[in-house]
Design a protein around this motif. Sequence first.
Motif, short mmCIF file in Angstrom:
data_model
loop_
_atom_site.label_atom_id
_atom_site.label_comp_id
_atom_site.label_asym_id
_atom_site.label_seq_id
_atom_site.Cartn_x
_atom_site.Cartn_y
_atom_site.Cartn_z
N HIS A 67 -6.42 14.89 69.46
CA HIS A 67 -5.87 16.21 69.20
C HIS A 67 -6.90 17.06 68.45
O HIS A 67 -7.43 16.64 67.41
N LEU A 98 0.51 18.17 76.15
CA LEU A 98 -0.66 18.39 75.31
C LEU A 98 -1.16 19.82 75.49
O LEU A 98 -1.25 20.31 76.62
N HIS A 154 -6.49 19.58 73.79
CA HIS A 154 -6.30 18.17 73.44
C HIS A 154 -6.68 17.32 74.65
O HIS A 154 -6.71 17.80 75.78
#
Length: 375
Positions: free
Chosen positions: A297, A365, A369
């Motif tokens: 992330h 996501l 990410h």
Amino acid sequence: MKFNLLNVYTLFSLALVASHAVTPDVYWKSVLPNSPMPKAIKDLVPTAEWSEEMNTAVGVGKGGVAVHTGKPGKRTNVGVRKGGVTVNTGKGTNVGVGKGGVGVHTGKPGKRTDVGVGKGGVAVHTGHKGKPVYVGVGKGPNPFVYNYAASADQLKDNPNVAFFFLENDLHQGTEMKLHFIKDDQKATFLPRQVADSIPFSSNKLPQIYNEFSIKSDSVEAQDMKQTLSECENKGIEGEEKYCATSLESMVDFSTSKLGKNVKAISTEVNAKESTPLQKYTIEGAKKLAADKAVVCHKQNYAYAVFYCHKTVSTRAYSVSLVGADGTKAKAVAVCHTDTSKWNPKHLAFQVLKVKPGSVPVCHFLPEDHVVWVPY
């Protein structure tokens, strides 16, 4: 930090020329020759192609190395000799590298950017008031850190709220409201040898703030403090976590956990700007991996830093979406089949109205990410 393109290129080139290091993109290809680099990573990497785009010529002789880039009158000249490195550009940029480190001066007086790279790390000053280039807006704890509790404010005003859903909703025809936000503050990767020379620790925060000319009471400072805290905090039981401060270190962590037969995938939205919060319809979903994956992330920091963690009991999917306005997206979804160790007040449980460990919890996501899966 949102480095000026020339500054990133200069730091990247100097690190490469001075140490004869392998560039991040070449390192990727050497370790992962069969895995294309996803857009989320490609956008953050200073690559060798920059040299071609800037019409770069390199000469190596007994006296050292000479690099010439750009068109006449707009070119950059780099000289590497025993005395150090000198860089001159046609737009008022001068770089000097000696035993004391690196000094960069770019732009006109009063509107210039100064970059210093020494043993202590990297310092950037820009503008006549010395304001930092880096601009970030924090929204509280990272919702992808599973041991944190969401506050009432985050439930009310958090673009990540819409990203959580249940696995049984992951099929063709399902509609859900999503908000894909473009990150226009793209803090780029630094070469590993540069990133490793910069302190990355909460107990070094005053030094880090000083290196990047960031005021300790600013939003930027709080973002960086929070990132360091999340990186240093213990993960949930069974989670292997690591904060990668360079592309090379992210590759090394991911391959050490999954092996070298891996591929990296990121969400891609077919739009140049952020799309509005709107209804998306699932056109199809394909399972990418079962049981294990490494998810990285993007964090709020002065340069590209990724919070990576290997999780078990995880399923990853590639999901084709179409928005109400016609926007197409190929989104990455990660589903966690065992959430029993998560904080009971985690954002996902409050949004979905479920209890830890009761049902698989999924989330899309964001575009910056990355998920790593074996193949």
